[in-house]
Design a protein around this motif. Structure first.
Motif, mmCIF file in Angstrom:
data_model
loop_
_atom_site.group_PDB
_atom_site.id
_atom_site.type_symbol
_atom_site.label_atom_id
_atom_site.label_comp_id
_atom_site.label_asym_id
_atom_site.label_seq_id
_atom_site.Cartn_x
_atom_site.Cartn_y
_atom_site.Cartn_z
ATOM 1 N N ASN A 35 0.816 -1.213 0.000
ATOM 2 C CA ASN A 35 0.000 0.000 0.000
ATOM 3 C C ASN A 35 0.851 1.265 0.000
ATOM 4 N N MET A 36 1.986 1.235 0.673
ATOM 5 C CA MET A 36 2.881 2.394 0.670
ATOM 6 C C MET A 36 3.380 2.660 -0.753
ATOM 7 N N ARG A 37 3.763 1.595 -1.440
ATOM 8 C CA ARG A 37 4.211 1.773 -2.830
ATOM 9 C C ARG A 37 3.087 2.335 -3.690
ATOM 10 N N SER A 38 1.865 1.873 -3.465
ATOM 11 C CA SER A 38 0.712 2.381 -4.219
ATOM 12 C C SER A 38 0.487 3.862 -3.936
ATOM 13 N N HIS A 39 0.550 4.243 -2.670
ATOM 14 C CA HIS A 39 0.337 5.649 -2.309
ATOM 15 C C HIS A 39 1.416 6.534 -2.935
#
Length: 131
Positions: A35-39
């Motif tokens: 999710n961090m990479r997505s954000h």
């Protein structure tokens, strides 16, 4: 031997160590949290788009604030998840689930805020360009 050499937690002995460990934390969150990479990907795309939309300074501030706030909340969500897992030994517990769910909810609410900011600032500018 220093506490850090043993993999234990202690105070940073040097001011620059604080930055080193903070950057290590950012890198760990990026490497381990999908999710961090997505954000970060979505935030980067939004920033690139904004470069072409001729934003006013206050619009830039809102967009950048929103992106950073989502990333900060994702880091806190990860911290809470890790601390809960550490405290429960990875076992299911109703309070552990509540804590994790509420931390995830904080990220969701913050992402919703970022979407509202983007809709108010970016969509009208795109509308003008496209129509």
């Amino acid at each position: 031997m220093d506490l850090k050499d043993k993999g234990e937690v202690g105070k940073n002995s040097a001011f620059l160590d604080s930055f080193k460990y903070a950057f290590k934390g950012i890198l760990t969150a990026f490497q381990e949290e999908r999710n961090m990479r997505s954000h970060i990907l979505i935030g980067s795309v939004v920033l690139i788009l904004c470069v072409f939309l001729n934003l006013a300074i206050n619009e830039w501030l809102w967009v950048i604030f929103s992106i950073f706030l989502v990333i900060i909340m994702e880091v806190w969500n990860t911290v809470i998840e890790n601390v809960v897992d550490l405290a429960t030994g990875g076992q299911c517990h109703p309070l552990a689930k509540k804590a994790k769910d509420m931390a995830a909810a904080a990220v969701l609410v913050t992402a919703g805020f970022a979407i509202i900011v983007a809709a108010l600032i970016i969509l009208p500018k795109l509308w003008q360009i496209l129509y």
